[in-house]
Design a protein around this motif. Structure first.
Motif, PDB file in Angstrom:
ATOM      1  N   ASP A   1      23.208  14.757  38.594  1.00  0.00           N
ATOM      2  CA  ASP A   1      24.370  15.464  39.119  1.00  0.00           C
ATOM      3  C   ASP A   1      25.383  15.676  38.001  1.00  0.00           C
ATOM      4  O   ASP A   1      25.695  14.749  37.237  1.00  0.00           O
ATOM      5  N   LEU A   2      25.910  16.878  37.896  1.00  0.00           N
ATOM      6  CA  LEU A   2      26.872  17.238  36.858  1.00  0.00           C
ATOM      7  C   LEU A   2      28.216  17.538  37.518  1.00  0.00           C
ATOM      8  O   LEU A   2      28.407  18.622  38.077  1.00  0.00           O
ATOM      9  N   PRO A   3      29.146  16.590  37.513  1.00  0.00           N
ATOM     10  CA  PRO A   3      30.423  16.799  38.216  1.00  0.00           C
ATOM     11  C   PRO A   3      31.179  18.039  37.759  1.00  0.00           C
ATOM     12  O   PRO A   3      31.891  18.657  38.552  1.00  0.00           O
ATOM     13  N   SER A   4      31.042  18.411  36.496  1.00  0.00           N
ATOM     14  CA  SER A   4      31.784  19.582  36.021  1.00  0.00           C
ATOM     15  C   SER A   4      31.277  20.864  36.658  1.00  0.00           C
ATOM     16  O   SER A   4      31.949  21.900  36.599  1.00  0.00           O
ATOM     17  N   ARG A   5      30.104  20.809  37.271  1.00  0.00           N
ATOM     18  CA  ARG A   5      29.565  21.987  37.952  1.00  0.00           C
ATOM     19  C   ARG A   5      29.467  21.818  39.461  1.00  0.00           C
ATOM     20  O   ARG A   5      29.484  22.799  40.191  1.00  0.00           O
ATOM     21  N   SER A   6      29.359  20.584  39.941  1.00  0.00           N
ATOM     22  CA  SER A   6      29.155  20.371  41.375  1.00  0.00           C
ATOM     23  C   SER A   6      30.396  19.923  42.112  1.00  0.00           C
ATOM     24  O   SER A   6      30.382  19.810  43.336  1.00  0.00           O
ATOM     25  N   ASP A   7      31.487  19.649  41.389  1.00  0.00           N
ATOM     26  CA  ASP A   7      32.663  19.092  42.028  1.00  0.00           C
ATOM     27  C   ASP A   7      33.910  19.783  41.484  1.00  0.00           C
ATOM     28  O   ASP A   7      34.051  19.986  40.264  1.00  0.00           O
ATOM     29  N   VAL A   8      34.815  20.160  42.378  1.00  0.00           N
ATOM     30  CA  VAL A   8      36.042  20.859  41.969  1.00  0.00           C
ATOM     31  C   VAL A   8      36.889  19.982  41.059  1.00  0.00           C
ATOM     32  O   VAL A   8      37.404  20.438  40.028  1.00  0.00           O
ATOM     33  N   LEU A   9      37.026  18.699  41.437  1.00  0.00           N
ATOM     34  CA  LEU A   9      37.825  17.790  40.622  1.00  0.00           C
ATOM     35  C   LEU A   9      37.185  17.581  39.252  1.00  0.00           C
ATOM     36  O   LEU A   9      37.864  17.586  38.223  1.00  0.00           O
ATOM     37  N   GLY A  10      35.857  17.410  39.238  1.00  0.00           N
ATOM     38  CA  GLY A  10      35.166  17.235  37.968  1.00  0.00           C
ATOM     39  C   GLY A  10      35.293  18.453  37.078  1.00  0.00           C
ATOM     40  O   GLY A  10      35.450  18.337  35.852  1.00  0.00           O
ATOM     41  N   ALA A  11      35.240  19.634  37.680  1.00  0.00           N
ATOM     42  CA  ALA A  11      35.385  20.865  36.903  1.00  0.00           C
ATOM     43  C   ALA A  11      36.775  20.956  36.283  1.00  0.00           C
ATOM     44  O   ALA A  11      36.931  21.345  35.117  1.00  0.00           O
ATOM     45  N   ALA A  12      37.797  20.585  37.033  1.00  0.00           N
ATOM     46  CA  ALA A  12      39.162  20.639  36.513  1.00  0.00           C
ATOM     47  C   ALA A  12      39.369  19.641  35.382  1.00  0.00           C
ATOM     48  O   ALA A  12      39.969  19.960  34.345  1.00  0.00           O
ATOM     49  N   LEU A  13      38.848  18.428  35.558  1.00  0.00           N
ATOM     50  CA  LEU A  13      39.002  17.410  34.521  1.00  0.00           C
ATOM     51  C   LEU A  13      38.219  17.769  33.265  1.00  0.00           C
ATOM     52  O   LEU A  13      38.621  17.408  32.148  1.00  0.00           O
ATOM     53  N   SER A  14      37.095  18.468  33.415  1.00  0.00           N
ATOM     54  CA  SER A  14      36.275  18.806  32.252  1.00  0.00           C
ATOM     55  C   SER A  14      37.001  19.744  31.294  1.00  0.00           C
ATOM     56  O   SER A  14      36.668  19.804  30.105  1.00  0.00           O
ATOM     57  N   GLU A  15      37.990  20.476  31.784  1.00  0.00           N
ATOM     58  CA  GLU A  15      38.720  21.394  30.914  1.00  0.00           C
ATOM     59  C   GLU A  15      39.476  20.642  29.820  1.00  0.00           C
ATOM     60  O   GLU A  15      39.776  21.203  28.763  1.00  0.00           O
ATOM     61  N   VAL A  16      39.767  19.368  30.058  1.00  0.00           N
ATOM     62  CA  VAL A  16      40.474  18.565  29.058  1.00  0.00           C
ATOM     63  C   VAL A  16      39.591  18.318  27.841  1.00  0.00           C
ATOM     64  O   VAL A  16      40.083  18.164  26.717  1.00  0.00           O
ATOM     65  N   VAL A  17      38.276  18.282  28.044  1.00  0.00           N
ATOM     66  CA  VAL A  17      37.353  17.953  26.957  1.00  0.00           C
ATOM     67  C   VAL A  17      36.429  19.115  26.629  1.00  0.00           C
ATOM     68  O   VAL A  17      35.320  18.916  26.128  1.00  0.00           O
ATOM     69  N   GLY A  18      36.852  20.333  26.919  1.00  0.00           N
ATOM     70  CA  GLY A  18      36.061  21.468  26.479  1.00  0.00           C
ATOM     71  C   GLY A  18      35.401  22.285  27.555  1.00  0.00           C
ATOM     72  O   GLY A  18      34.703  23.253  27.255  1.00  0.00           O
ATOM     73  N   GLY A  19      35.552  21.933  28.798  1.00  0.00           N
ATOM     74  CA  GLY A  19      34.989  22.737  29.874  1.00  0.00           C
ATOM     75  C   GLY A  19      33.675  22.207  30.406  1.00  0.00           C
ATOM     76  O   GLY A  19      33.189  21.148  30.022  1.00  0.00           O
ATOM     77  N   ARG A  20      33.093  22.972  31.287  1.00  0.00           N
ATOM     78  CA  ARG A  20      31.869  22.562  31.980  1.00  0.00           C
ATOM     79  C   ARG A  20      30.695  22.460  31.013  1.00  0.00           C
ATOM     80  O   ARG A  20      30.664  23.125  29.978  1.00  0.00           O
ATOM     81  N   VAL A  21      29.732  21.632  31.397  1.00  0.00           N
ATOM     82  CA  VAL A  21      28.517  21.505  30.594  1.00  0.00           C
ATOM     83  C   VAL A  21      27.770  22.841  30.600  1.00  0.00           C
ATOM     84  O   VAL A  21      27.754  23.564  31.589  1.00  0.00           O
ATOM     85  N   GLY A  22      27.172  23.203  29.466  1.00  0.00           N
ATOM     86  CA  GLY A  22      26.477  24.480  29.334  1.00  0.00           C
ATOM     87  C   GLY A  22      25.262  24.585  30.236  1.00  0.00           C
ATOM     88  O   GLY A  22      24.608  23.583  30.558  1.00  0.00           O
ATOM     89  N   ARG A  23      24.962  25.801  30.646  1.00  0.00           N
ATOM     90  CA  ARG A  23      23.831  26.028  31.538  1.00  0.00           C
ATOM     91  C   ARG A  23      22.498  25.669  30.882  1.00  0.00           C
ATOM     92  O   ARG A  23      21.530  25.329  31.554  1.00  0.00           O
ATOM     93  N   HIS A  24      22.412  25.793  29.580  1.00  0.00           N
ATOM     94  CA  HIS A  24      21.152  25.539  28.882  1.00  0.00           C
ATOM     95  C   HIS A  24      21.178  24.222  28.098  1.00  0.00           C
ATOM     96  O   HIS A  24      20.317  23.995  27.250  1.00  0.00           O
ATOM     97  N   ALA A  25      22.173  23.379  28.396  1.00  0.00           N
ATOM     98  CA  ALA A  25      22.276  22.100  27.693  1.00  0.00           C
ATOM     99  C   ALA A  25      21.131  21.174  28.087  1.00  0.00           C
ATOM    100  O   ALA A  25      20.650  21.195  29.223  1.00  0.00           O
TER     101      ALA A  25
END
Length: 536
Positions: free
Chosen positions: A17-41
């Motif tokens: 599970d990738l919170p930066s993509r599956s969760d609104v809160l995780g997506a917002a917090l990920s912006e502090v460290v560069g944004g969501r994990v890449g689709r092809h990561a």
């Protein structure tokens, strides 16, 4: 197409599970460290900042915040060597600075400052004039260490290390060592061990979370840690209890029994975990492992307690005697009702230390009823509930109907709630409310005469906390009866990451099991619906 040749090793933990993509809160917090994990990561390939290491860093930050909230009560005053100095608690400082911790006053109250072994030594309960108090039956009120054996021994070891510090300070006569009171060093030593225990709790929760490993970040970053992690010694029990669940999940019932038994020797609440194991053992026909875990837990508890029972039976029994004679605590639902209605309580007019028999009976009946309801849910749900779901329900019910809910007891629920209901915003909302109960509690104890808060400000926040926990309970029960809504089950692809031998086990009720205690929906019907719910 990639502009460069692909790497030879393309393994990736794509199921995580990738919170930066599956969760609104995780997506917002990920912006502090560069944004969501890449689709092809490629997921799970980093060698340095692994999820667990990141959560340890987060946990250390919140543990440091927890220590900082206690720091105002750790200022040394006095002169001479460390054992002649004390912590500055003048003018009810612990309340208006919000830094109260049981650890500091217990050091002298339980004679640890004299180097005495818990359970062996006793003292007299004194009144406001310094005279020995009399119990309701006319006998002198004698006190002993009030904690279970493992917690008492932990305090004794911490005291021994603090005494060693004092000896070194006296021998070296270094000002930097002699400037810290022995009781402050006792707190710091105990807090260091408790911090390690909470990091162990984070680790065990991450391992139990399976593909949702990032859910354990809520254990590391729980707002409850800020005020409660060092208020008492409950982190010992949470580490052992969560470790016991992990051992069960890894199909090691004997080790699970040992860890749960040790947890019960530190705090009684891990014993509640045995109920879900036994209930699910009946449903799956795999009761032998649950019975083995329960038996090993009982044997472990006996072996740890036996030396103290044999040598100091009166001191050992103080914990149980104290809990039977305690009245309704200020954080209990009974006190909330009394606060708003003027109700005198179930046992009005009791003498000093006279057991509240009616209150004890009502609590026992209420908790027994809750357990019966949880057992019914476990047996009649369309799909077998997860172990973490039932463990959360049992512990939450115990706290809600109990006559005592000390503030640090909320730590018990943190890993269980994260595993049972991994909805991050809901959990953070409950944790924030629970953490903030501490503020009106301290200012109420400070007293209205000192410009503190009235009682109803405190009991209102307790009521909000209780309602938040009730809300979580309702959501867990809803997901038990509607498994497709359970995020852990991932549209039916996963059964129970913490289930151990129950994971993917079919129902196997005894042949003559009554129909009203069986699932209302047949397991094969649920399996068909689950298969249809899985996306192509």
């Amino acid at each position: 197409m990639s502009p460069q040749p692909l790497a030879a090793d393309l393994r990736s933990a794509d199921d995580r599970d990738l919170p930066s993509r599956s969760d609104v809160l995780g997506a917002a917090l990920s912006e502090v460290v560069g944004g969501r994990v890449g689709r092809h990561a490629l997921i799970g390939r980093t060698r340095v900042l692994t999820p667990l290491r990141v959560m340890f860093v987060i946990g250390l930050v919140f543990l440091a915040l927890g220590w900082s909230t206690k720091a105002p009560c750790l200022q040394t005053v006095g002169s001479g060597p460390p054992d002649s100095r004390v912590a500055n608690w003048d003018n009810q400082r612990a309340y208006y600075e919000l830094c109260y911790s049981d650890t500091v006053p217990l050091y002298s109250a339980e004679l640890l400052n004299q180097g005495k072994f818990p359970y062996k030594s006793s003292w007299l309960e004194l009144d406001s004039e310094g005279k020995p108090r009399k119990q309701y039956d006319g006998s002198t009120a004698v006190r002993y260490m009030e904690y279970p054996v493992l917690t008492g021994v932990y305090q004794y070891v911490s005291m021994s290390l603090a005494k060693t510090y004092t000896a070194v300070a006296k021998a070296t006569k270094l000002p930097v060592l002699n400037g810290v009171a022995e009781v402050v060093m006792f707190f710091n030593i105990a807090a260091f061990g408790l911090a390690l225990c909470w990091l162990a709790t984070v680790w065990a929760t991450a391992m139990l979370a399976g593909r949702r490993v990032w859910d354990a970040a809520l254990v590391a970053a729980s707002p409850i840690l800020i005020f409660q992690i060092f208020t008492n010694f409950d982190a010992l029990a949470t580490a052992l209890a969560t470790g016991g669940l992990l051992a069960w999940a890894r199909r090691r019932p004997t080790l699970a029994g040992v860890l749960i038994g040790m947890g019960v020797a530190a705090k009684l609440y891990p014993a509640l975990f045995l109920l879900p194991l036994l209930v699910l053992g009946v449903r799956t026909g795999r009761l032998a492992d649950a019975v083995r875990t329960s038996a090993i837990a009982a044997i472990t508890w006996i072996l740890i307690n036996a030396p103290v029972i044999l040598l100091y039976p009166r001191g050992w029994s103080e914990f149980f005697r104290l809990n039977t004679r305690r009245s309704q605590d200020m954080d209990s639902i009974f006190n909330v009702v009394r606060s708003f209605t003027g109700w005198p309580g179930l046992d009005a007019g009791l003498g000093f230390w006279e057991p509240p028999l009616l209150l004890n009976a009502v609590v026992a009946v209420l908790f027994g009823s809750c357990c019966a309801a949880i057992i019914y849910i476990a047996w009649t749900a369309p799909q077998r509930p997860r172990v973490a779901q039932l463990a959360f329900l049992v512990v939450a019910a115990f706290l809600l109907v109990n006559k005592v809910w000390s503030p640090q007891f909320s730590l018990w629920l943190v890993p269980l709630a994260v595993l049972a209901l991994p909805h991050r915003r809901l959990l953070l909302a409950w944790m924030a409310v629970d953490a903030l109960v501490w503020v009106p509690r301290m200012f109420y104890l400070y007293g209205e005469q000192n410009k503190g808060l009235p009682e109803q400000w405190f009991t209102a926040t307790v009521l909000l906390r209780d309602l938040a926990v009730v809300g979580l309970v309702i959501l867990v029960v809803r997901q038990i009866y509607r498994p497709t809504e359970d995020l852990v089950r991932w549209h039916g692809r996963i059964d129970d990451p913490s289930g151990g031998v129950f994971d993917h086990a079919p129902d196997a009720f005894p042949a003559r099991w009554p129909a009203w205690l069986r699932p209302a929906v047949r397991t094969e019907d649920w399996d068909a619906g689950r298969d249809r719910a899985v996306p192509a």
